[in-house]
Every structure is written in structure tokens, then in C-alpha cells.
Scaffold this active site. Structure first.
Site, PDB file in Angstrom:
ATOM      1  N   GLY A  39       0.837  -1.210   0.000  1.00  0.00           N
ATOM      2  CA  GLY A  39       0.000   0.000   0.000  1.00  0.00           C
ATOM      3  C   GLY A  39       0.860   1.244   0.000  1.00  0.00           C
ATOM      4  O   GLY A  39       1.302   1.715  -1.042  1.00  0.00           O
ATOM      5  N   VAL A  40       1.144   1.779   1.223  1.00  0.00           N
ATOM      6  CA  VAL A  40       1.985   2.977   1.342  1.00  0.00           C
ATOM      7  C   VAL A  40       3.332   2.613   1.991  1.00  0.00           C
ATOM      8  O   VAL A  40       4.397   2.940   1.474  1.00  0.00           O
ATOM      9  CB  VAL A  40       1.271   4.076   2.162  1.00  0.00           C
ATOM     10  CG1 VAL A  40       2.136   5.336   2.203  1.00  0.00           C
ATOM     11  CG2 VAL A  40      -0.084   4.417   1.550  1.00  0.00           C
ATOM     12  N   ALA A 101      -6.950  -2.733   9.548  1.00  0.00           N
ATOM     13  CA  ALA A 101      -8.187  -3.520   9.471  1.00  0.00           C
ATOM     14  C   ALA A 101      -7.964  -4.776   8.629  1.00  0.00           C
ATOM     15  O   ALA A 101      -8.462  -5.865   8.969  1.00  0.00           O
ATOM     16  CB  ALA A 101      -9.310  -2.673   8.883  1.00  0.00           C
ATOM     17  N   GLY A 102      -7.199  -4.636   7.543  1.00  0.00           N
ATOM     18  CA  GLY A 102      -6.901  -5.783   6.677  1.00  0.00           C
ATOM     19  C   GLY A 102      -6.143  -6.877   7.418  1.00  0.00           C
ATOM     20  O   GLY A 102      -6.301  -8.072   7.122  1.00  0.00           O
ATOM     21  N   GLN A 103      -5.330  -6.494   8.391  1.00  0.00           N
ATOM     22  CA  GLN A 103      -4.544  -7.485   9.151  1.00  0.00           C
ATOM     23  C   GLN A 103      -5.455  -8.463   9.903  1.00  0.00           C
ATOM     24  O   GLN A 103      -5.105  -9.618  10.106  1.00  0.00           O
ATOM     25  CB  GLN A 103      -3.632  -6.776  10.151  1.00  0.00           C
ATOM     26  CG  GLN A 103      -2.471  -6.043   9.480  1.00  0.00           C
ATOM     27  CD  GLN A 103      -1.611  -5.273  10.455  1.00  0.00           C
ATOM     28  OE1 GLN A 103      -1.632  -5.537  11.658  1.00  0.00           O
ATOM     29  NE2 GLN A 103      -0.851  -4.313   9.955  1.00  0.00           N
ATOM     30  N   HIS A 124       3.263  -0.903  13.319  1.00  0.00           N
ATOM     31  CA  HIS A 124       2.287  -0.218  14.169  1.00  0.00           C
ATOM     32  C   HIS A 124       1.964  -1.171  15.316  1.00  0.00           C
ATOM     33  O   HIS A 124       1.897  -2.389  15.121  1.00  0.00           O
ATOM     34  CB  HIS A 124       1.026   0.052  13.333  1.00  0.00           C
ATOM     35  CG  HIS A 124       0.154   1.152  13.842  1.00  0.00           C
ATOM     36  ND1 HIS A 124       0.511   2.003  14.856  1.00  0.00           N
ATOM     37  CD2 HIS A 124      -1.085   1.561  13.445  1.00  0.00           C
ATOM     38  CE1 HIS A 124      -0.461   2.886  15.061  1.00  0.00           C
ATOM     39  NE2 HIS A 124      -1.439   2.633  14.221  1.00  0.00           N
ATOM     40  N   GLU A 244      -2.955  33.338   3.726  1.00  0.00           N
ATOM     41  CA  GLU A 244      -2.698  33.693   5.122  1.00  0.00           C
ATOM     42  C   GLU A 244      -2.898  32.510   6.076  1.00  0.00           C
ATOM     43  O   GLU A 244      -2.480  32.547   7.228  1.00  0.00           O
ATOM     44  CB  GLU A 244      -3.645  34.855   5.498  1.00  0.00           C
ATOM     45  CG  GLU A 244      -3.138  35.755   6.583  1.00  0.00           C
ATOM     46  CD  GLU A 244      -1.771  36.366   6.289  1.00  0.00           C
ATOM     47  OE1 GLU A 244      -0.843  36.087   7.058  1.00  0.00           O
ATOM     48  OE2 GLU A 244      -1.621  37.097   5.287  1.00  0.00           O
TER      49      GLU A 244
HETATM   50  N1  LIG Z   1       0.810   4.785   5.575  1.00  0.00           N
HETATM   51  C1  LIG Z   1       1.942   5.046   6.201  1.00  0.00           C
HETATM   52  O1  LIG Z   1       2.773   5.795   5.699  1.00  0.00           O
HETATM   53  C2  LIG Z   1       2.265   4.414   7.535  1.00  0.00           C
HETATM   54  C3  LIG Z   1       3.284   4.969   8.339  1.00  0.00           C
HETATM   55  C4  LIG Z   1       3.707   4.285   9.486  1.00  0.00           C
HETATM   56  C5  LIG Z   1       3.061   3.092   9.823  1.00  0.00           C
HETATM   57  N2  LIG Z   1       2.040   2.604   9.062  1.00  0.00           N
HETATM   58  C6  LIG Z   1       1.444   1.317   9.422  1.00  0.00           C
HETATM   59  O2  LIG Z   1       1.914   0.370   8.454  1.00  0.00           O
HETATM   60  C7  LIG Z   1       0.903  -0.604   8.206  1.00  0.00           C
HETATM   61  C8  LIG Z   1       0.536  -0.592   6.721  1.00  0.00           C
HETATM   62  O3  LIG Z   1      -0.064   0.662   6.436  1.00  0.00           O
HETATM   63  P1  LIG Z   1      -0.316   1.198   4.955  1.00  0.00           P
HETATM   64  O4  LIG Z   1      -0.802   2.609   5.088  1.00  0.00           O
HETATM   65  O5  LIG Z   1       0.860   0.932   4.110  1.00  0.00           O
HETATM   66  O6  LIG Z   1      -1.505   0.257   4.536  1.00  0.00           O
HETATM   67  P2  LIG Z   1      -2.637   0.471   3.438  1.00  0.00           P
HETATM   68  O7  LIG Z   1      -3.853   0.985   4.075  1.00  0.00           O
HETATM   69  O8  LIG Z   1      -2.060   1.245   2.305  1.00  0.00           O
HETATM   70  O9  LIG Z   1      -2.883  -1.049   3.002  1.00  0.00           O
HETATM   71  C9  LIG Z   1      -1.798  -1.885   2.581  1.00  0.00           C
HETATM   72  C10 LIG Z   1      -2.258  -2.984   1.681  1.00  0.00           C
HETATM   73  O10 LIG Z   1      -3.184  -3.811   2.350  1.00  0.00           O
HETATM   74  C11 LIG Z   1      -4.021  -4.403   1.376  1.00  0.00           C
HETATM   75  N3  LIG Z   1      -5.200  -4.958   2.064  1.00  0.00           N
HETATM   76  C12 LIG Z   1      -6.114  -4.298   2.807  1.00  0.00           C
HETATM   77  N4  LIG Z   1      -7.026  -5.173   3.290  1.00  0.00           N
HETATM   78  C13 LIG Z   1      -6.665  -6.402   2.854  1.00  0.00           C
HETATM   79  C14 LIG Z   1      -7.192  -7.728   3.020  1.00  0.00           C
HETATM   80  N5  LIG Z   1      -8.296  -7.936   3.735  1.00  0.00           N
HETATM   81  N6  LIG Z   1      -6.544  -8.759   2.426  1.00  0.00           N
HETATM   82  C15 LIG Z   1      -5.431  -8.570   1.691  1.00  0.00           C
HETATM   83  N7  LIG Z   1      -4.887  -7.345   1.492  1.00  0.00           N
HETATM   84  C16 LIG Z   1      -5.497  -6.281   2.065  1.00  0.00           C
HETATM   85  C17 LIG Z   1      -4.290  -3.253   0.423  1.00  0.00           C
HETATM   86  O11 LIG Z   1      -4.630  -3.756  -0.855  1.00  0.00           O
HETATM   87  C18 LIG Z   1      -2.943  -2.531   0.389  1.00  0.00           C
HETATM   88  O12 LIG Z   1      -2.149  -2.958  -0.695  1.00  0.00           O
HETATM   89  C19 LIG Z   1      -0.263  -0.237   9.123  1.00  0.00           C
HETATM   90  O13 LIG Z   1      -0.102  -0.944  10.323  1.00  0.00           O
HETATM   91  C20 LIG Z   1      -0.073   1.255   9.347  1.00  0.00           C
HETATM   92  O14 LIG Z   1      -0.680   1.719  10.516  1.00  0.00           O
HETATM   93  C21 LIG Z   1       1.636   3.225   7.926  1.00  0.00           C
HETATM   94 MG   LIG Z   2      -0.608   5.887  12.020  1.00  0.00          MG
END
Ligand SMILES: NC(=O)c1ccc[n+]([C@@H]2O[C@H](COP(=O)([O-])OP(=O)(O)OC[C@H]3O[C@@H](n4cnc5c(N)ncnc54)[C@H](O)[C@@H]3O)[C@@H](O)[C@H]2O)c1
Ligand SMILES: [Mg+2]
Ligand SMILES: CC(C)(O)[C@@H](O)C(=O)O
Ligand SMILES: [Mg+2]
Length: 347
Positions: A39-40, A101-103, A124, A244
């Protein structure tokens, strides 16, 4: 660990000098690091680790946008890109980087592959801390570690490519091998952290949820809106109100804060501005303090987790989030912002 005095409180941090990349590579040389989710954080962490010379594979649902993204980033199916179960089977360190939530949804699949000697890695503390709500309870005979970059995965990658690094926290929840801490630090260096500070899973998730709902994302938009609205109500144009409220902050003043602190930014503004800012900051602090009390309580009692899980587990959660982001983007304030950004002189 280097002892650093943070404003009078001495803390221990791990720097790249004392834990160089070569040491991280040595610690993880026999590991296959499986990044589950693209994802990110997935792209930022896996690309940095790949460029740093670690053995990284990606596990992602296929077909999906994230799968295509991994292919675009140079991961090859059957070589270092696999469907999730195959990556789970191959990986010795499982980086669980699905959405929080996906986890929950994928946990029954993941837990089957957590055999003795493997390591479960999070970015996280959410899944473990709110275990009553997530059901994420790892087997006792594996290491469970955390490295949480303090910023977006996009910034993690950009800063890495710039030769800098985002700071991360790290933590150990289970140390079955006796080497969990060393592995966590090595992973932190591998994903491109600037330096690492130690925490535990609960403190990480409490501070993270407070920060993003507060000054980092939620509160800042709320304050922007309140100021923009009063300026518009009192007859100011959108461009004046936006400049501003937002443009001056991001383009002129925050870079000065980032460079040398708030007093230095103040000192580089007029004495009229300094007088007013030094007077009004107390009123703003006192006005929002009760909201921050409420926010921390909501995090600590698990209310925030409950809401996140409930809403982000619905099949149309992405559509709904996108709709809310669209509303924000299409508001007058951010449409004015779009035009203001277009008018920035190009290099
Ligand atoms: N976004 C950030 O920059 C960031 C920063 C620090 C920590 N985190 C933590 O890192 C972890 C990942 O975050 P993220 O933002 O990269 O995640 P995200 O929300 O972008 O999701 C990541 C991936 O999960 C997949 N996904 C979601 N539900 C699914 C399911 N039921 N089955 C299979 N795949 C599924 C999505 O397709 C996506 O590719 C989280 O625990 C988040 O809190 C994120
Ligand atoms: Mg966070
Ligand atoms: C990038 C943030 C806000 O720091 C992270 O915590 C997230 O959840 O995306
Ligand atoms: Mg965060």
C-alpha cells in the site's frame, strides 16, 4: 546505544554510526524478508531494503492495483513477487504491512505460517495492543518486533533516495530467539531509518493515533478551516484567506521551524507578529487542551480502534474514504489552494 539529552531528559537512541548498514546486513544475512501488503509502507520499506542489499520478497493479492504497482517498481512474479500465501511460506521475517483492518481479515492465514524460528514484524502497535478487538495473538515461539517509521511511506522512500532518513521507533513484544532486539534494529536500519528510538507496542500505537488525529493531520485541518472560514466571513478573498492560512505556513514559516525551531521562526518575523503570536498561543493551547484529553482517552480506551476496525473493514471502505477526500479536495479552501500552487514560480 547513544545517550542523548532531549530537552533535559536523557534517552537512548540507535544511530547509523553505531549500527551501520553492514552490521544490519550481517544480522539479517540468512533471512528472507517477506513484505505482505504493497500500500503505502510496503513500497517504501521494501524498495529501501532491496536497494540496501537485503533479500526481500513481496506478497500481494493478485490481481490488484498494488500488485501492478509492485511490478512497476521492478518486483518480478515468481522471483521476488508472490501471492500472499506463497510469500508467507517463503518468508522468515513476515512484515505485516496490510492496513490495520486488513490485518484482522488475513490473520488466520498468516498465523498458519508463523512456525518456530520465524519473526513477525509490524509497523504499528495496533494489532497486538488491541488484541481483544483484532484477535491478533501470535504463537509464543516466534519473535515479534516493530519498526514504525515516523512519517509516510512516500517520505520514507523520498528521504532514502535523497541520502537522508526518516526517524523510526522500534520495539520488541516477544523475544523467543534471544535476538529479537538486534533483528528489530537491523530491520530499522534496513528500511532506511535516520535513527531509531525504543518504545513498546502500546506506547507506539497510543502516540501514533493521537498524533495523526491531532496536530499532524486532524487538528491542523480543523484549525485551517476555522481560520479560513472567519477570514471569508469577514470579506477576505479566497486567495488572501488561503495564503494567510496555509500557503505561508507550508512555504515560508514551517521550513524555518523544521530548520531551527519555533523561536527562530518567530525571530524571523516582525516584532508585531512575535508580540501577537506569543500572546495568543496560550489561548489556543487552553482552548484545544480539552479536545486532546478527549482524544487520548478515546485512544486509550480502544474507542478509536473500534471505530477504525468497524469502518475500515466494510467492503466499500475505500469508496467512502475517497468520497470524503474528494469533498475536502473540492471545498473552496482547497480549490483555492490548487490555484495558489499552480501560481508558484517554477524553477
Ligand atoms: N501509511 C503510512 O505511511 C504508515 C506509516 C507508518 C506506519 N504505518 C502502518 O503500516 C501498516 C501498513 O499501512 P499502509 O498505510 O501501508 O496500509 P494500506 O492501508 O495502504 O494497506 C496496505 C495494503 O493492504 C491491502 N489490504 C487491505 N485489506 C486487505 C485484506 N483484507 N486482504 C489482503 N490485502 C489487504 C491493500 O490492498 C494494500 O495494498 C499499518 O499498520 C499502518 O498503521 C503506515
Ligand atoms: Mg498511524
Ligand atoms: C504517516 C503517519 C500519519 O505517521 C502514519 O501513522 C499513518 O498511519 O499513516
Ligand atoms: Mg505515524
Amino acid at each position: 546505544m547513544a545517550k542523548i539529552n532531549f530537552g533535559g531528559v536523557v534517552e537512548e537512541v540507535v544511530t547509523r554510526e553505531e549500527f551501520p548498514l553492514a552490521k544490519a546486513r550481517e544480522v539479517l544475512k540468512n533471512e528472507t524478508i517477506a513484505v505482505i501488503g504493497y500500500g503505502v509502507q510496503g513500497p517504501g520499506q521494501s524498495l529501501n531494503m532491496r536497494d540496501n542489499g537485503f533479500n526481500v520478497i513481496v506478497g500481494q493479492r493478485k490481481p490488484s492495483k498494488s500488485w501492478d504497482h509492485a511490478v512497476q517498481d521492478g518486483f518480478k512474479e515468481g522471483e521476488n513477487l508472490f501471492e500472499i500465501e506463497e510469500a508467507l511460506r517463503r518468508g522468515t521475517i513476515i512484515c505485516y504491512l496490510l492496513s490495520d483492518a486488513g490485518q484482522i481479515a488475513l490473520w488466520p492465514t498468516v498465523s498458519k505460517h508463523l512456525t518456530e524460528g520465524k519473526t513477525l514484524y509490524f509497523s504499528h502497535g495496533f494489532g497486538i495492543t488491541y488484541k481483544e478487538q483484532t484477535g491478533i495473538i501470535p504463537p509464543k515461539n516466534i519473535d515479534v518486533i516493530l519498526v514504525a517509521p515516523k512519517g509516510s511511506g512516500t517520505s520514507l522512500r523520498r528521504l532514502f533516495l535523497d541520502g537522508q532518513g526518516l526517524n523510526s521507533s522500534f520495539a520488541v513484544f516477544q523475544n523467543a530467539s534471544g535476538k529479537a532486539r538486534e533483528k528489530a534494529v537491523a530491520m530499522g536500519i534496513g528500511v532506511g531509518s535516520g535513527y531509531l528510538f525504543e518504545t513498546d507496542f502500546k506506547k507506539e500505537v497510543y502516540s501514533d493515533l493521537t498524533g495523526e488525529r491531532g496536530t499532524l493531520m486532524g487538528a491542523i485541518q480543523g484549525i485551517f478551516e476555522a481560520q479560513y472560514n472567519i477570514l471569508r466571513k469577514r470579506g477576505h478573498t479566497p486567495s488572501e484567506a488561503f495564503n494567510e492560512t496555509v500557503e505561508e505556513l507550508t512555504q515560508s514559516l514551517m521550513p524555518l521551524v523544521a530548520e531551527n525551531g519555533m523561536d527562530w521562526m518567530y525571530a524571523n518575523c516582525s516584532t508585531t507578529a512575535q508580540r501577537g503570536a506569543l500572546d495568543w498561543r496560550h489561548k489556543f493551547r487552553d482552548a484545544v487542551a480539552p479536545v486532546f484529553e478527549e482524544l487520548y482517552e478515546s485512544v486509550a480506551t480502544g474507542k478509536e480502534a473500534e471505530r477504525t476496525i468497524k469502518l475500515n473493514s466494510q467492503p466499500d471502505y475505500r469508496v467512502k474514504l475517497d468520497q470524503e477526500l474528494k469533498e475536502l479536495r473540492e471545498s473552496e479552501m482547497w480549490q483555492a489552494g490548487l490555484k495558489v500552487r499552480e501560481l508558484r514560480p517554477k524553477k
